[in-house]
Design a protein around this motif. Sequence first.
Motif, PDB file in Angstrom:
ATOM      1  N   PHE A  31       1.626  13.522  -3.082  1.00 45.98           N
ATOM      2  CA  PHE A  31       2.436  14.676  -2.629  1.00 45.98           C
ATOM      3  C   PHE A  31       3.046  14.562  -1.282  1.00 45.98           C
ATOM      4  N   THR A  32       2.466  14.255  -0.302  1.00 46.86           N
ATOM      5  CA  THR A  32       3.003  13.855   0.922  1.00 46.86           C
ATOM      6  C   THR A  32       3.934  12.525   1.094  1.00 46.86           C
ATOM      7  N   MET A  33       3.710  11.570   0.285  1.00 47.09           N
ATOM      8  CA  MET A  33       4.508  10.499   0.402  1.00 47.09           C
ATOM      9  C   MET A  33       5.485  10.643  -0.176  1.00 47.09           C
ATOM     10  N   THR A  34       5.802  11.307  -1.618  1.00 47.92           N
ATOM     11  CA  THR A  34       6.710  11.782  -2.426  1.00 47.92           C
ATOM     12  C   THR A  34       7.832  12.560  -1.406  1.00 47.92           C
ATOM     13  N   THR A  35       7.349  13.572  -0.825  1.00 53.05           N
ATOM     14  CA  THR A  35       8.035  14.615  -0.150  1.00 53.05           C
ATOM     15  C   THR A  35       8.791  13.678   0.845  1.00 53.05           C
ATOM     16  N   SER A  36       7.923  13.009   1.573  1.00 57.72           N
ATOM     17  CA  SER A  36       8.569  12.325   2.852  1.00 57.72           C
ATOM     18  C   SER A  36       9.847  11.343   2.334  1.00 57.72           C
ATOM     19  N   CYS A  37       9.446  10.661   1.078  1.00 56.13           N
ATOM     20  CA  CYS A  37      10.472   9.838   0.695  1.00 56.13           C
ATOM     21  C   CYS A  37      11.846  10.634   0.230  1.00 56.13           C
ATOM     22  N   TYR A  38      11.627  11.758  -0.176  1.00 57.47           N
ATOM     23  CA  TYR A  38      12.571  12.639  -0.468  1.00 57.47           C
ATOM     24  C   TYR A  38      13.621  13.062   0.589  1.00 57.47           C
ATOM     25  N   THR A  97      -0.251  10.195   6.894  1.00 60.31           N
ATOM     26  CA  THR A  97      -1.303   9.208   7.447  1.00 60.31           C
ATOM     27  C   THR A  97      -2.623   9.838   7.746  1.00 60.31           C
ATOM     28  N   LEU A  98      -2.801  11.249   7.610  1.00 63.03           N
ATOM     29  CA  LEU A  98      -3.975  11.736   7.766  1.00 63.03           C
ATOM     30  C   LEU A  98      -4.762  12.139   6.554  1.00 63.03           C
ATOM     31  N   VAL A  99      -4.189  11.570   5.466  1.00 62.73           N
ATOM     32  CA  VAL A  99      -4.883  11.750   4.131  1.00 62.73           C
ATOM     33  C   VAL A  99      -5.790  10.475   3.767  1.00 62.73           C
ATOM     34  N   ARG A 100      -4.798   9.486   3.600  1.00 60.30           N
ATOM     35  CA  ARG A 100      -5.403   8.069   3.399  1.00 60.30           C
ATOM     36  C   ARG A 100      -4.449   7.067   4.138  1.00 60.30           C
ATOM     37  N   TYR A 101      -5.088   5.851   4.267  1.00 63.44           N
ATOM     38  CA  TYR A 101      -4.602   4.485   5.022  1.00 63.44           C
ATOM     39  C   TYR A 101      -3.290   4.225   4.351  1.00 63.44           C
ATOM     40  N   ASP A 102      -3.056   4.432   3.237  1.00 64.59           N
ATOM     41  CA  ASP A 102      -1.842   4.059   2.488  1.00 64.59           C
ATOM     42  C   ASP A 102      -0.746   4.599   3.135  1.00 64.59           C
ATOM     43  N   GLY A 103      -0.796   5.698   3.817  1.00 73.43           N
ATOM     44  CA  GLY A 103       0.214   6.617   4.454  1.00 73.43           C
ATOM     45  C   GLY A 103       0.711   5.595   5.660  1.00 73.43           C
ATOM     46  N   TRP A 104      -0.313   4.788   6.297  1.00 75.06           N
ATOM     47  CA  TRP A 104       0.056   4.217   7.330  1.00 75.06           C
ATOM     48  C   TRP A 104       0.953   2.877   6.970  1.00 75.06           C
ATOM     49  N   PHE A 105       0.860   2.256   5.874  1.00 72.46           N
ATOM     50  CA  PHE A 105       1.711   1.460   5.422  1.00 72.46           C
ATOM     51  C   PHE A 105       3.218   2.115   5.141  1.00 72.46           C
ATOM     52  N   LEU A 106       3.254   3.362   4.710  1.00 74.22           N
ATOM     53  CA  LEU A 106       4.438   4.021   4.446  1.00 74.22           C
ATOM     54  C   LEU A 106       5.327   4.194   5.995  1.00 74.22           C
ATOM     55  N   LEU A 107       4.420   4.545   6.903  1.00 74.08           N
ATOM     56  CA  LEU A 107       5.120   4.725   8.175  1.00 74.08           C
ATOM     57  C   LEU A 107       5.363   3.577   8.639  1.00 74.08           C
ATOM     58  N   GLY A 108       5.111   2.480   8.711  1.00 73.78           N
ATOM     59  CA  GLY A 108       5.664   1.183   8.996  1.00 73.78           C
ATOM     60  C   GLY A 108       6.822   0.884   8.321  1.00 73.78           C
ATOM     61  N   ALA A 110       5.841  11.072  13.774  1.00 76.14           N
ATOM     62  CA  ALA A 110       5.309  10.406  12.520  1.00 76.14           C
ATOM     63  C   ALA A 110       3.955   9.714  12.960  1.00 76.14           C
ATOM     64  N   LEU A 111       4.168   9.255  14.041  1.00 75.28           N
ATOM     65  CA  LEU A 111       2.765   8.590  14.738  1.00 75.28           C
ATOM     66  C   LEU A 111       1.854   9.561  15.291  1.00 75.28           C
ATOM     67  N   LEU A 112       2.043  10.734  15.364  1.00 77.04           N
ATOM     68  CA  LEU A 112       1.174  11.721  15.968  1.00 77.04           C
ATOM     69  C   LEU A 112      -0.157  11.802  15.285  1.00 77.04           C
ATOM     70  N   GLY A 113      -0.261  11.333  13.798  1.00 71.02           N
ATOM     71  CA  GLY A 113      -1.501  11.793  13.073  1.00 71.02           C
ATOM     72  C   GLY A 113      -2.325  10.339  13.679  1.00 71.02           C
TER      73      GLY A 113
END
Length: 272
Positions: free
Chosen positions: A155-162, A187-198, A236-239
């Motif tokens: 949910f968080t990744m899809t929303t951020s991409c939108y 980035t506070l849910v799973r480490y996969d979110g860190w890749f999206l951040l980059g 974005a880096l806060l988490g």
Amino acid sequence: MSEQWTQKITRIFTPKVQLYLLGLGLTIISIVSYIIFLQNGLGLSYNDARSHLDIGRRVVEGLKPGAAQLGSVWLPLNHILMVPLIWNDWMWHTGLAGAIWNMLSFVGTGLVIYQFLRHLNVSLIGRIVGIILFIANINTLYLQSTAMTEPLLLFTMTTSCYYLLLWHENTSVINLVKTAFWIMLATLVRYDGWFLLGVAGLLVLRHSYQTSSHLKTLSEKIARTEGLTVLFSTLALLGVVGWFGWNFLIFKDALYFILGPFSAHAQQLVME
């Protein structure tokens, strides 16, 4: 006649009405799926689901309750969201204290996918097919019925991409801030979110420079690019920064979640 009916249907089923109906349908599917998996004893069949629930429970009840019980390996957002509900024995034992957030994430993801496709000018039929593909995935239906972390990440990744797409099209600062906010949550849910951040950070940097072509000098372009990138990165880096700080504060080691005794690194050493 067919055109008149089409226009009439379009007037009745406005985009807002379509979202309401879709949200209602997704909610019903989510609840029914949860009940089915619960009645078949599958809601807590995955060990990690029980562990997530126990972490949330230890924050409010145990020998040493408190925020320190959030631990260091698994990221904290899912467990923090459980806290208002996990104290209830029934919601703890059934897993609903964790599943309810995933059920909301399931509904939210479906709505965002629909909006995503609509914004890309996909036809109504195409949008419906996209939603069907999402809800027809048995893995999605199962995970949203448990206390696992994947649905909230989706949910968080899809929303951020939108919102990243919206910002890419109109360079509205508010959409950039929304993108950063949802990535921070990811980035506070799973480490996969860190890749999206980059990846998102690189896209923001690149697009900020490309849209600075109207400026006359190179220094102005660089200044604008730097300003937008810093604005995005600060939120974005806060988490991520907070997680390093948390590990240092609680465990006296900012890399405890990577190198600690319960980390994946430690488990791999044992297997070797």
